[in-house]
Scaffold this active site. Structure first.
Site, PDB file in Angstrom:
ATOM      1  N   VAL A   1       4.287   0.387  -5.511  1.00  0.00           N
ATOM      2  CA  VAL A   1       4.619  -0.542  -6.591  1.00  0.00           C
ATOM      3  C   VAL A   1       4.686   0.264  -7.884  1.00  0.00           C
ATOM      4  O   VAL A   1       3.704   0.885  -8.293  1.00  0.00           O
ATOM      5  CB  VAL A   1       3.591  -1.680  -6.692  1.00  0.00           C
ATOM      6  CG1 VAL A   1       3.862  -2.540  -7.928  1.00  0.00           C
ATOM      7  CG2 VAL A   1       3.640  -2.544  -5.438  1.00  0.00           C
TER       8      VAL A   1
ATOM      9  N   HIS B   1     -17.406   6.767  -7.730  1.00  0.00           N
ATOM     10  CA  HIS B   1     -17.696   5.406  -8.201  1.00  0.00           C
ATOM     11  C   HIS B   1     -17.174   5.214  -9.626  1.00  0.00           C
ATOM     12  O   HIS B   1     -17.942   4.943 -10.540  1.00  0.00           O
ATOM     13  CB  HIS B   1     -19.203   5.142  -8.152  1.00  0.00           C
ATOM     14  CG  HIS B   1     -19.791   5.236  -6.796  1.00  0.00           C
ATOM     15  ND1 HIS B   1     -21.150   5.365  -6.570  1.00  0.00           N
ATOM     16  CD2 HIS B   1     -19.215   5.219  -5.564  1.00  0.00           C
ATOM     17  CE1 HIS B   1     -21.386   5.428  -5.273  1.00  0.00           C
ATOM     18  NE2 HIS B   1     -20.228   5.346  -4.640  1.00  0.00           N
TER      19      HIS B   1
ATOM     20  N   THR C   1     -19.209  -1.104  -4.669  1.00  0.00           N
ATOM     21  CA  THR C   1     -18.280  -1.861  -3.827  1.00  0.00           C
ATOM     22  C   THR C   1     -18.675  -3.322  -3.681  1.00  0.00           C
ATOM     23  O   THR C   1     -17.831  -4.214  -3.798  1.00  0.00           O
ATOM     24  CB  THR C   1     -18.150  -1.208  -2.440  1.00  0.00           C
ATOM     25  OG1 THR C   1     -17.783   0.161  -2.596  1.00  0.00           O
ATOM     26  CG2 THR C   1     -17.105  -1.924  -1.598  1.00  0.00           C
TER      27      THR C   1
ATOM     28  N   THR D   1     -19.288   5.643   2.680  1.00  0.00           N
ATOM     29  CA  THR D   1     -20.589   5.653   3.359  1.00  0.00           C
ATOM     30  C   THR D   1     -21.097   4.253   3.644  1.00  0.00           C
ATOM     31  O   THR D   1     -22.133   4.094   4.286  1.00  0.00           O
ATOM     32  CB  THR D   1     -21.646   6.388   2.522  1.00  0.00           C
ATOM     33  OG1 THR D   1     -21.774   5.740   1.254  1.00  0.00           O
ATOM     34  CG2 THR D   1     -21.267   7.841   2.309  1.00  0.00           C
TER      35      THR D   1
ATOM     36  N   SER E   1      -7.677   8.126  -2.524  1.00  0.00           N
ATOM     37  CA  SER E   1      -7.157   8.090  -1.155  1.00  0.00           C
ATOM     38  C   SER E   1      -5.871   7.278  -1.152  1.00  0.00           C
ATOM     39  O   SER E   1      -5.736   6.323  -1.916  1.00  0.00           O
ATOM     40  CB  SER E   1      -8.161   7.438  -0.193  1.00  0.00           C
ATOM     41  OG  SER E   1      -9.330   8.207  -0.057  1.00  0.00           O
TER      42      SER E   1
ATOM     43  N   ASN F   1      -3.970   5.385   1.684  1.00  0.00           N
ATOM     44  CA  ASN F   1      -3.887   4.918   3.070  1.00  0.00           C
ATOM     45  C   ASN F   1      -4.233   3.442   3.099  1.00  0.00           C
ATOM     46  O   ASN F   1      -4.869   2.926   2.176  1.00  0.00           O
ATOM     47  CB  ASN F   1      -4.871   5.679   3.961  1.00  0.00           C
ATOM     48  CG  ASN F   1      -6.298   5.582   3.465  1.00  0.00           C
ATOM     49  OD1 ASN F   1      -6.716   6.362   2.604  1.00  0.00           O
ATOM     50  ND2 ASN F   1      -7.059   4.618   3.984  1.00  0.00           N
TER      51      ASN F   1
ATOM     52  N   MET G   1     -10.269   3.877   0.094  1.00  0.00           N
ATOM     53  CA  MET G   1     -11.471   4.670   0.361  1.00  0.00           C
ATOM     54  C   MET G   1     -12.426   3.977   1.321  1.00  0.00           C
ATOM     55  O   MET G   1     -13.347   4.613   1.835  1.00  0.00           O
ATOM     56  CB  MET G   1     -12.182   5.015  -0.939  1.00  0.00           C
ATOM     57  CG  MET G   1     -11.584   6.215  -1.644  1.00  0.00           C
ATOM     58  SD  MET G   1     -12.732   6.940  -2.809  1.00  0.00           S
ATOM     59  CE  MET G   1     -11.688   8.206  -3.531  1.00  0.00           C
TER      60      MET G   1
ATOM     61  N   GLU H   1       0.853  -1.194   0.000  1.00  0.00           N
ATOM     62  CA  GLU H   1       0.000   0.000   0.000  1.00  0.00           C
ATOM     63  C   GLU H   1       0.886   1.241   0.000  1.00  0.00           C
ATOM     64  O   GLU H   1       1.789   1.361   0.829  1.00  0.00           O
ATOM     65  CB  GLU H   1      -0.905  -0.005   1.229  1.00  0.00           C
ATOM     66  CG  GLU H   1      -1.584   1.314   1.549  1.00  0.00           C
ATOM     67  CD  GLU H   1      -2.448   1.834   0.405  1.00  0.00           C
ATOM     68  OE1 GLU H   1      -2.268   3.008   0.029  1.00  0.00           O
ATOM     69  OE2 GLU H   1      -3.288   1.064  -0.091  1.00  0.00           O
TER      70      GLU H   1
END
Length: 519
Positions: free
Chosen positions: A234, A440, A486, A129, A118, A120, A124, A41
């Site tokens: 990467v 999305h 998702t 939500t 994002s 981290n 996301m 990551e």
């Protein structure tokens, strides 16, 4: 590799740590427990356990720090707390995300001015939500006979429920009022209902939002063969003799670059950075980056009529509290938008000082529209210019077609109709969010039934003509969808992970058989 924190070789190298990358780690831990897995990551770990949703961090200061740490090269930029707060012409990201610095629009095109990412652990899913509706009608992938079972598996991994807000004041009332103007002529599965959410309640009744930590589960965290490496970029997928052979990874802490050999490589970033990595690696199928699609989004707000304060507990750092509820108006081919209706703790527009808001009585409505898919809508890459991570710069080419504008006009009329059914509108007209606001993004590594030049990967998510290389994420979804992607993306990841697990297990059995024959 003296001094490296990375292994020299693994069975499976996973790029990214969002829900789909985590689904690969989970399924492999369950079904191929002897396989060695390394997950890389680019961003830092911002929550505990790694990948947990930041809304579960109760201290506001710590939560804000986690969000800022997720914003990569955009850290420190001004953000907005809700998409509806972005007024026309303004470019601001939501907390925990950052925008493209350039290349997001070109003359004569709509572009994606608020396309966001994002960086981290958890991606996301540390900020989302958590809405997990199932696709319906033409949203569904027609060539996957096991799609329903895969969606069940995704429900399990994400911890999806429709009962998180059972008993929330006014939620039944909101659904009743919506149903009165929506349900007629719809089959039961497509009528107004509670939104499936990836959330559960603690024993003390507090809400816990699912992130990648829930997808990974204890089976992954306790797997001695699994390692997660944060702050690891990467930069290239290694291919030898046409077969995936590993990854080249830059340690963001030291700046050193290392090679990690792998029998399988899974690139599970977002729909913008996954094709970026393939492009940078010289893996460039005709459809790579094409069929990019976002969901045009219309928002509106109303206030419930005839309700009184029930004095429930306040919210704990999110827009939803015990007074809250989330209703779902499912997509249908006849009404090609997906409705998300949320009860809010505060009004998105100023109200009179002598007119206090009853918690849960403010209703935010959002309609997401399915895109008219076009091959020309794409994210391209410029090898002569680099982004903040040193990767080929993104160039987004994106247009709304006449059909898209027609659907948007229908959605604007429909959301006003729904808002009036629920209560008294707080604004005069609905607001269309700028392209990219839905977050999305799909289609850029799309799945196909055959290798016909119009898709990037097979029904098992394996990249055409590159054995051992798999892609994951919303970009794999090949259909035009209006619902949150998702759940579907995780379902597709489950299928791909099982393909790898099956091949690893088969290879192990063959090896054991050969050993017995030698003896």
């Amino acid at each position: 590799m003296s001094g490296s924190r990375y292994p020299a070789a693994v069975d499976v190298a996973i790029v990214g740590s969002g829900p789909t990358a985590s689904a690969y780690a989970r399924i492999l831990s369950e079904e191929a427990p002897g396989a060695s897995i390394a997950m890389f990551e680019v961003g830092p770990t911002v929550s505990n356990p790694p990948g947990a949703h930041v809304k579960n961090i109760e201290d506001p200061e710590r939560r804000s720090h986690a969000q800022r740490a997720s914003e990569g090269p955009g850290a420190g930029a001004e953000t907005v707390n809700s998409p509806g707060a972005v007024k026309s012409g303004e470019r601001r990201a939501r907390p925990g995300t950052y925008l493209l610095q350039d290349g997001y629009v070109f003359p004569g095109e709509d572009g994606m001015p608020v396309a966001a990412m994002s960086s981290n652990v958890g991606g996301m899913a540390a900020h989302w939500t958590a809405a997990c509706p199932r696709p319906g009608g033409t949203e569904r992938i027609p060539f996957l006979p096991d799609l329903e079972q895969l969606l069940d598996d995704a429900d399990r991994l994400l911890g999806v429920t429709t009962h998180a807000f059972d008993g929330a004041p006014f939620s039944d009332l909101v659904r009743e009022r919506l149903a009165a103007v929506v349900d007629n002529g719809r089959k039961p599965a497509f009528r107004v209902q509670p939104m499936p959410l990836a959330v559960h309640r603690r024993e003390d009744a507090g809400l816990v939002w699912s992130g990648s930590d829930v997808v990974m589960g204890e089976v992954t965290r306790e797997n001695p063969q699994f390692d997660l490496f944060d702050e690891s970029l990467v930069t290239r997928v290694l291919v030898e003799d046409g077969v995936a052979a590993g990854v080249e990874v830059q340690d963001r802490r030291s700046g050193a670059t290392h090679r990690v050999s792998a029998r399988y490589v899974v690139v599970g970033g977002d729909a913008l950075r996954t094709p970026q990595l393939l492009w940078a690696s010289g893996i460039r199928p005709d459809a790579l980056g094409r069929y990019l699609n976002d969901q045009a989004q219309v928002v509106f707000a109303s206030r419930l009529r005839g309700v009184t304060d029930l004095q429930g507990p306040p919210a704990a750092g999110g827009t939803l509290s015990e007074q809250s509820g989330v209703a779902w108006v499912p997509y249908t081919d006849e009404a090609p938008f997906h409705g998300q209706v949320m009860q809010l703790d505060a009004s998105p527009v100023p109200l009179a000082e002598d007119d206090p808001v009853v918690p849960g009585s403010i209703v935010g409505l959002g309609l997401f529209c399915a895109k008219d898919l076009q091959r020309e809508d794409r994210v391209a890459f410029d090898n002569t210019v680099h982004d903040s991570y040193g990767m080929p710069a993104m160039r987004i080419h994106y247009r709304l077609t006449q059909r898209d504008h027609e659907i948007l006009d229908r959605a604007k009329r429909e959301i006003v109709r729904l808002g009036k059914a629920v209560g008294e509108p707080l604004v005069e007209r609905p607001f269309v969010l700028p392209p990219g606001a839905s977050l999305h993004y799909q289609g850029t590594t799309r799945m196909g039934e055959t290798d016909d030049g119009e898709s990037v990967c097979s029904p098992d998510s394996q990249v055409w003509e590159v054995p051992g290389l798999f892609v994951a994420g919303n970009g794999v979804i090949p259909t035009a969808t209006a619902c949150n992607p998702t759940l579907t993306a995780v379902a597709l990841a489950v299928r791909g992970a099982r393909k790898i697990a099956e091949e690893l297990t088969s290879a192990l059995l063959m090896s054991e058989s050969d050993n017995r024959m030698v003896k």
